[in-house]
Design an enzyme around this catalytic site. Structure first.
Site, PDB file in Angstrom:
ATOM      1  N   VAL A 262       0.832  -1.214   0.000  1.00 36.60           N
ATOM      2  CA  VAL A 262       0.000   0.000   0.000  1.00 36.60           C
ATOM      3  C   VAL A 262       0.862   1.257   0.000  1.00 36.60           C
ATOM      4  CG1 VAL A 262      -1.672   1.330   1.337  1.00 36.60           C
ATOM      5  CG2 VAL A 262      -1.968  -1.141   1.063  1.00 36.60           C
ATOM      6  N   ALA A 263       2.001   1.178   0.719  1.00 36.67           N
ATOM      7  CA  ALA A 263       2.886   2.337   0.817  1.00 36.67           C
ATOM      8  C   ALA A 263       3.474   2.722  -0.537  1.00 36.67           C
ATOM      9  CB  ALA A 263       4.003   2.052   1.810  1.00 36.67           C
ATOM     10  N   ILE A 265       1.907   2.883  -3.323  1.00 31.60           N
ATOM     11  CA  ILE A 265       0.914   3.620  -4.127  1.00 31.60           C
ATOM     12  C   ILE A 265       0.918   5.107  -3.748  1.00 31.60           C
ATOM     13  CG2 ILE A 265      -1.526   3.799  -4.725  1.00 31.60           C
ATOM     14  CD1 ILE A 265      -1.758   0.824  -3.933  1.00 31.60           C
ATOM     15  N   GLU A 267      -0.872   8.039  -3.140  1.00 35.70           N
ATOM     16  CA  GLU A 267      -2.277   8.406  -2.948  1.00 35.70           C
ATOM     17  C   GLU A 267      -2.620   9.810  -3.471  1.00 35.70           C
ATOM     18  OE1 GLU A 267      -0.314   7.304  -0.618  1.00 35.70           O
ATOM     19  OE2 GLU A 267      -1.144   5.497   0.323  1.00 35.70           O
ATOM     20  N   ASP A 309      -5.759  29.973 -39.532  1.00 36.45           N
ATOM     21  CA  ASP A 309      -6.208  30.864 -40.594  1.00 36.45           C
ATOM     22  C   ASP A 309      -6.021  32.296 -40.123  1.00 36.45           C
ATOM     23  OD1 ASP A 309      -7.685  31.876 -42.870  1.00 36.45           O
ATOM     24  OD2 ASP A 309      -9.340  32.187 -41.471  1.00 36.45           O
TER      25      ASP A 309
END
Length: 506
Positions: A262-263, A265, A267, A309
């Site tokens: 988890v660390a 990722i 957040e 243009d």
């Protein structure tokens, strides 16, 4: 062709076939917009991380991740719905109208209420409300850039004949929905409406285009996949090391491995990206640009070259008179002598031989930019535009064409209680001056000399080299039909299309 048009009963019967509107793409529901926000692999990874954190007892971490995810979804959803509402508001504001003949009477109706067979009247400044077959034209020029990409207005002629095999740009006897009448007048019968029009076919093809990811989305998806795989691999490695090397209990090892995964990722990455893109959207909105998809901002930021243009994009598409040539001298507006005898005739001629109009409702000039320049000049300089036009009544004309490069009007002009028929001719210097045998200067009318011709022609060349558009004016009096010979040369008017503010800096 019957100019009485349809009856109200006929129009109501034909209206059953459908409205004259283009089918819009399927409108997204609130749930579908929210669901799209969760389509990002990075957000899904964060959701998975929050679930695992809560399951492993890390309630605080799990709740924080959920808050981050919800913030990201709310910001994206609010931004997209807000943009959609703005676009819809613009559609309502820009809803066009059409002048038609019904029950033998000319009336203005919403363009959406047009039906096949309606008799439509076109004039400068109006948007063509449907695909029409022209039955009458008078110097009609239509800007078809919305359909063909060609920025130069196309001359239309009801006497030309075309069919479905003829390229769109060559159908001179047709005008198409969403194109703009820049010059002249015309009348036509509605052939196609709504999705059956040429612009409707293009709109239908656009709805079939599959949505593509932006470079940023692709990069974020790639990072999410890498992080996801890396997290799983590290979790397995950590679990194996703890079990077989350090002999840590299984439950404790599982908790440590999951926490480590988890660390990995980030957040805050999704929220930071969303906030940065939203800031970009807000900055663009200050410049009157609406962005519907939040990730489109990043795509625009990755553009290296912009092909644009010039007319109406880099420039204002509002020709402005900046120089005059009269009585053998070139001068700017501020240099005009207050007691000039030539300038009043020069200005009157350019206003009389002119199809542009001034709209009191919008406060703007309507018509071809070359012609609106003279109307705008008379208004801005407070030279009595309404007084001049009130004394001029046109009763005949020879429309402009690209061969003669001239336009002539025959007007009944009231001046000092005296009424005269005056033919005014404007056009290219080389076409006008060769038809003149006299010239007007401050002492009156005299025979034109070769020196006069050379001087005026050279001055026109100098003005053209300065990126100015130059028109010559001549006139003759006493005609009952407009003629373009033995005229009196008056002078030149030179215009420029000024650049928009900030173009140089941009």
């Amino acid at each position: 062709m019957n100019r009485k048009g349809l009856t109200t009963a006929e129009a109501l019967e034909r209206a059953k076939k459908g409205k004259n509107v283009l089918t819009q793409g399927k409108k997204k529901s609130l749930l579908s917009v929210i669901a799209e926000q969760f389509a990002s692999p990075l957000l899904l990874l964060l959701v998975a991380a929050s679930v695992i954190s809560i399951m492993t007892g890390e309630i605080v971490d799990g709740v924080i991740i959920i808050v981050v995810v919800l913030a990201n979804v709310i910001i994206g959803t609010v931004q997209e719905l807000s943009a959609e509402k703005s676009v819809e508001a613009l559609r309502q504001i820009n809803a066009s109208t059409a002048v038609v003949i019904r029950d033998g009477m000319e009336t203005e109706i919403p363009a959406a209420d047009l039906v096949e067979g309606d008799y439509v009247i076109l004039e400068a400044g109006r948007v063509v409300p449907a695909d029409l077959a022209l039955v009458q034209t008078s110097s009609l020029k239509v800007n078809e850039s919305a359909l063909t990409g060609e920025s130069v207005a196309v001359e239309k002629d009801c006497n030309e004949k075309s069919d479905e095999k003829t390229p769109l740009g060559d159908r001179k006897d047709k005008v198409f929905m969403s194109t703009l009448v820049e010059y002249g007048r015309g009348e036509g019968v509605v052939e196609k409406i709504g999705d059956h029009t040429e612009i409707g076919k293009i709109s239908g093809m656009l709805h079939q285009i599959e949505k593509q990811e932006t470079p940023l989305q692709k990069n974020l998806d790639s990072i999410s996949k890498v992080l996801g795989i890396a997290g799983v691999v590290l979790c397995v490695v950590m679990f194996a090391c703890q079990i077989f090397i350090y002999r840590t209990p299984v439950i404790e090892t599982l908790m440590i491995s999951i926490a480590f995964a988890v660390a990995v990722i980030p957040e805050g990455l999704a929220t930071v990206v969303t906030l940065v893109l939203t800031a970009g959207i807000q900055e663009m909105s200050k410049r009157n640009a609406i962005v519907k998809q939040i990730h489109a901002v990043e795509t625009l930021g990755a553009v290296n070259v912009i092909c644009s243009d010039k007319t109406g994009t880099l420039t204002q598409n509002r020709m402005t008179v900046v120089k005059w040539y009269l009585a053998g001298e070139a001068m700017e507006p501020e240099e005009l002598p207050a007691d000039s005898r030539v300038f009043p005739r020069l200005l009157e001629g350019f206003l009389a031989c002119n199809d542009a109009k001034y709209s009191e409702e919008t406060g703007e000039e309507i018509g071809d930019p070359t012609e609106t320049a003279f109307v705008k000049y008379a208004k801005d300089k407070k030279l009595g535009y309404y007084d001049i036009m009130r004394n001029i009544t046109r009763f005949d004309e020879i429309p402009f064409d690209s061969v003669r490069k001239m336009m002539t009007t025959l007007d009944r002009v009231e001046r000092n209680g005296e009424i005269k028929n005056i033919s005014y001719t404007k056009g290219a210097i080389d076409s006008v001056i060769v038809r003149c045998d006299r010239i007007l200067d401050e002492d009156g009318v005299r025979e034109i000399t070769n020196e006069d011709v050379v001087r005026a022609t050279q001055m026109a060349d100098i003005m053209s080299s300065e990126a100015l558009r130059v028109l010559a004016l001549a006139y003759r009096e006493g005609d009952t039909v407009p003629q373009e010979k033995d005229m009196i040369f008056v002078g030149l008017g030179a215009m420029i299309d000024p650049p928009k503010e900030g173009v140089k800096e941009t």
